[in-house]
Scaffold this active site. Structure first.
Site, short mmCIF file in Angstrom:
data_model
loop_
_atom_site.label_atom_id
_atom_site.label_comp_id
_atom_site.label_asym_id
_atom_site.label_seq_id
_atom_site.Cartn_x
_atom_site.Cartn_y
_atom_site.Cartn_z
N LYS B 76 0.86 -1.19 0.00
CA LYS B 76 0.00 0.00 0.00
C LYS B 76 0.89 1.23 0.00
CE LYS B 76 -3.90 2.10 2.53
NZ LYS B 76 -4.85 1.98 3.67
N SER B 151 -9.91 2.30 2.80
CA SER B 151 -8.99 3.04 1.98
C SER B 151 -7.98 2.17 1.22
CB SER B 151 -8.22 4.03 2.84
OG SER B 151 -7.38 3.33 3.76
N SER B 175 -10.36 -0.08 6.94
CA SER B 175 -9.73 0.05 5.62
C SER B 175 -9.08 -1.21 5.06
CB SER B 175 -8.69 1.17 5.65
OG SER B 175 -9.33 2.41 5.67
#
Lengths: 477, 484
Positions: B76, B151, B175
């Site tokens: 990420k 997210s 998330s």
């Protein structure tokens, strides 16, 4: 109208640690700009603070030295504001729960002592430095100082004159060096005072509105700034004006204070507990261990000097203001010389020369070994007190000399031989029949004149007390 | 290579069925092929990835490999990776190249993993649909008109479309779990403090936690073995003894007490989703588990509490993006204040600004007690609810999200509707508890995830419970038709 002055002081003491309070970057002073700015100092994305426990130990030492409560649990909080030399956009400090709670510091005044109450002392990080005018049209940022550990020490508004404020600042400055938590170098900003000043009508119980003079880094400036500020506040009120709570700066060039920002313009710092740091917990054991490691504190040492060594309160206090002075004194008496004489020689003769030369006791050309030799010669009556002063002066100017060689060189050896002194007395009495008559008719002055004559005949080297004693004996025959 | 588990990849690399370079090229090719439509990656650096793979192959050749040697992992873009652009989905960090490794990245490097690229995400991890990214919205591989959740939407899309065998994510309010649910794979948010936050760009420090995102519980266990570590660089990292999360996967779950919080099955839950979740829990019953009704009475306060605490911390965490030292700085400005204003106005997106404003407000003098302090007190109550519940059950189960994936743009202009996406996930962040989402079925062709919540440090048990379900189901093995 008469006015009371009310002063409280917040002091930022830079703690003597190798590395910064929340990172491993060095804290040394005067290096190339930003050479000590690690990723944490630069507040790079993703970096986190890790507490330097050396800074915590310094804070605990201070708390113990001012007899304060050490909070077993304290909290680091974020103080949020934007400034280019504050890289994270917040300063890590302690707000609601500081590590050091209420304590006190006793300060010497002309007519005794006064306890100044310490409200709290908390750990925080220093900001960096902005410099303007180095690059045209731009400002420079140096983050070497960013993250340096500070202990902010806050008093109650217990001081009532510039003199008391300076006495407090000096005492605190001495103490933090004494316990080894601060270098005390004021030019380098190791020790900076924010002074809160207000005035109120004499005897009134309501405090006036205060103004805070920021960042004073010399005792002289503290005095000048307070004097100016107090006058300004009194004049303002007497002229019908009102004091606005504000932050002000002192300008050493003209000795004046000037408002920087008022309360209305003040930042809302939005303090909240720093979620990157757990509550700081210190154990009773740890506090105990630090207590064991503390040097004898000045107050305790002063008491010991009074009781064990028979020094006066004044002498004992003066000798324990500063660790280097106390060490010098202890080294002296370790060499077997009288404590009272030693105290006297340090506080009168040595201090006067040190003051004139504007140097510290560590820089004294006369070491404690030499001074001990000198005092020994007074004690065994080899030289008189006056002769010792001459030798002291000679040593100050050429420290390579020894006490023995200077006594010879300057011919200052005292005459303590009975028959030699008797010879001198006999000669003087033979030559001064009239004075003898005067003495015998009750004029004491004549006796002193005769002593003077004997001393003169010995060119000042006769032991005066011996002369006194023997002359008295002769005249009573 | 496409559908092999991490364990199988490790084994076949060791047996030289293929090289790490071949494996890495295989996934890089897929990324090249599908990223235009999915937008799952922000940064690809083929040369670096291949160079890492070649190193791994040398290690394998010399017999020095570990379990992860040669396996490509997508990171990420919230994790700093030395020499890699690390944007956090923001214009503010569009050109920021990290000069150091996050501990999570370092742990994977040390284990021999290959960094396959940096995945897209909501800006500063603020969002539940991956539509707030400065680098464009991410698409759900099950239906490109739908959001992947957020997210960690880029990681989710990449794992679901098999553009990577596995990816890292972070979970501040859901998330990892919500996108895992919406994209149909397994995601785990560990106990707060189990995985180091060092080098993970902060959103809300007291809630942020990194975790694995991969098809199966077994994959996640293997990743957590690498990710979990006590780290002196993170003061909130907990000194928990190292565990082997693979070791407990096969334990029996007979007699497992499953708590079903009535608050998780009320209004707002899609009825299809509810059926799927109840069906999955029924499967557990068949495996010998026992169902206990429990209550988490303060659950409904989780969202309001979260939207005080998370923005408060974020408003402070994001102060460092001021244009002074790195990152975006506005082109023209009159003075310092002007530079601050324009830099932050131009560098941050709307959602980030909204949260900075909320956070600044709730911390302001006069509001702190009413908002921030009160929220902290309720946070404690929420945590107490869980402690009480865990006296009656071993694991809590319910939906990961109130619905399956929704259409792109559907909630973009309605922040409150968007915030409700995390209604079942947020309370575990507030309590610091570990939780997972595992695939449990489909509705209208879109995946639905079952959420498992455990007590502190029960990751081993959670993974075991998830793995047992995956032994009798194949929802986690399904792959979207639109891709291949």
């Amino acid at each position: 109208m008469d006015w009371d002055i009310v002063i409280g002081i917040e002091t930022h003491v830079q703690l003597k640690t190798q590395t910064k309070i929340f990172s491993g970057a060095s804290t040394s002073f005067g290096n190339e700009a930003n050479s000590q700015a690690c990723l944490v100092s630069l507040a790079y994305p993703g970096v986190l603070p890790v507490l330097n426990h050396e800074a915590v130990n310094c804070a605990i030492k201070f708390g113990l030295a001012v007899d304060a409560k050490i909070n077993k649990k304290s909290i680091f909080a974020r103080k949020n504001y934007f400034y280019p030399d504050l890289p994270k956009g917040y300063q890590i400090s302690q707000f609601e729960l500081p590590i050091v709670g209420e304590g006190k510091l006793s300060i010497p005044l002309n007519d005794g002592y006064k306890d100044i109450r310490i409200l709290r002392a908390h750990l925080e990080e220093d900001a960096g430095k902005s410099s303007h005018g180095i690059l045209q049209g731009k400002s420079g940022i140096d983050l070497n100082r960013a993250g340096t550990p500070l202990l902010e020490i806050v008093t109650e508004p217990d001081m009532s004159s510039a003199a008391e404020a300076v006495a407090y600042a000096k005492k605190l400055h001495d103490l933090v060096q004494w316990i080894g938590i601060c270098d005390g170098n004021m030019q380098e900003g190791n020790f900076r005072c924010d002074v809160n000043v207000s005035v109120k009508k004499k005897g009134s119980t309501t405090l006036g509105t205060r103004r805070e003079i920021k960042n004073l880094n010399s005792f002289k400036f503290i005095k000048q700034a307070i004097d100016f500020e107090v006058n300004w506040q009194i004049e303002t009120i007497e002229d019908g004006g009102e004091i606005q709570q504000s932050t002000i700066l002192f300008n050493p060039d003209n000795g004046e204070t000037k408002a920087m920002r008022s309360k209305e313009e003040a930042n809302d710092y939005r303090y909240f507990p720093d979620p990157d740091l757990l509550p700081l917990v210190v154990s009773e054991d740890h506090i105990h261990n630090i207590k064991q490691s503390l040097p004898e504190l000045p107050g305790e040492m002063q008491k010991r000097f009074e009781i064990d060594l028979g020094l006066s309160e004044y002498d004992a206090s003066e000798l324990t203001n500063n660790k280097d002075v106390a060490d010098y004194f202890m080294n002296l008496i370790k060499r077997g010389v009288s404590a009272k004489l030693s105290a006297n020689w340090i506080l009168v003769n040595l201090f006067s020369r040190l003051n004139d030369a504007d140097i510290s006791i560590n820089e004294s050309p006369i070491g404690f070994d030499q001074l001990a030799d000198l005092i020994k010669k007074i004690e065994d009556q080899t030289i008189s007190n006056n002769a010792a002063k001459k030798i002291f002066d000679a040593l100050w100017d050429s420290p390579a000399g020894t006490v023995d060689s200077l006594i010879d060189e300057l011919g200052l050896k005292q005459i303590s031989n009975d028959s030699e002194i008797e010879g001198l007395i006999d000669k003087v009495l033979n030559d001064n029949g009239a004075m003898i008559e005067e003495y015998k008719s009750g004029k004491d002055k004549a006796f002193n004149a005769l002593v003077g004559q004997v001393m003169k005949a010995s060119r000042g080297k006769a032991n005066p007390s011996q002369v006194n004693e023997m002359l008295k004996k002769k005249l009573s025959n | 290579m496409l559908n092999l588990s991490l364990k199988q990849l490790s084994q076949q690399l060791r047996e030289k069925a293929f090289s790490s370079e071949e494996l890495t090229r295989f996934f890089l090719d897929r990324i090249r092929k599908y990223n235009d439509s999915l937008n799952a990656f922000i940064t690809i650096d083929e040369d670096t990835s291949i160079a890492m793979a070649k190193q791994a192959d040398l290690k394998i050749a010399s017999g020095n490999q570990g379990t992860f040697t040669g396996i490509p992992i997508a990171q990420k873009d919230i994790f700093c990776a030395d020499g890699w652009k690390t944007t956090c989905g923001s214009k503010m960090l569009e050109n920021f190249v990290a000069p150091y490794n996050a501990t999570v990245v370092q742990n994977f490097n040390d284990a021999g993993a290959i960094n396959l690229g940096k995945t897209n995400m909501d800006e500063f991890a603020m969002g539940s649909s991956n539509e707030t990214s400065y680098f464009g919205a991410v698409k759900n591989p099950w239906n490109l008109e739908y959001v992947p959740g957020g997210s960690s939407g880029g990681s989710a899309s990449a794992v679901a479309a098999r553009l990577a065998p596995a990816a890292t994510g972070t979970d501040t309010g859901g998330s990892i779990r919500q996108p895992a649910s919406l994209c149909g794979f397994t995601g785990l948010k560990p106990t707060y403090g189990l995985v180091s936050r060092y080098g993970m760009i902060a959103f809300a420090s007291s809630l942020d936690q990194a975790g694995p995102m991969a098809p199966s519980a077994e994959d996640c266990a293997m990743m957590l073995n690498v990710m979990a570590s006590h780290d002196i660089k993170d003061s909130t990292s907990l000194p928990h003894p190292k565990e082997d999360y693979l070791a407990s996967l096969d334990n029996s779950i007979k007699g497992l007490r499953i708590g079903m919080p009535k608050e998780f099955f009320g209004e707002g839950l899609d009825s299809e989703v509810q059926k799927i979740i109840e069906g999955a829990i029924n499967e557990y019953k068949k495996m010998g588990a026992e169902i206990v009704e429990i209550s988490l009475p303060n659950s409904e306060l989780a969202i309001p509490v979260y939207y005080v605490i998370a923005p408060a911390e974020a408003s402070s965490n994001l102060s460092r993006y001021d244009g002074v030292r790195y990152g975006y700085r506005t082109k023209e400005y009159d003075d310092l204040m002007d530079m601050y204003f324009k830099t932050r106005q131009e560098g941050f997106g709307d959602e980030v600004k909204r949260r900075i404003l909320i956070g600044t407000y709730v911390l302001s003098a006069g509001y702190y007690d009413a908002y921030y302090l009160k929220a902290q007190k309720i946070r404690q109550l929420i945590s107490n609810d869980f402690s009480q519940a865990f006296q009656k059950c071993d694991v809590i189960m319910g939906p990961s999200a109130p619905s399956a994936a929704f259409k792109s743009g559907e909630k973009k202009e309605d922040p409150l509707a968007m915030y409700l996406q995390d209604i079942y996930t947020i309370s575990t962040n507030l309590a610091g508890l570990p939780a997972m989402s595992i695939p449990a079925g489909f509705t209208k062709g879109l995946p639905v995830g079952l959420q498992l919540i455990g007590n502190h440090f029960s990751e081993g048990h959670l993974l075991n419970i998830a793995h047992q379900f995956q032994l009798i189901s194949d929802w986690h093995r399904k792959t979207p038709k639109e891709i291949d």
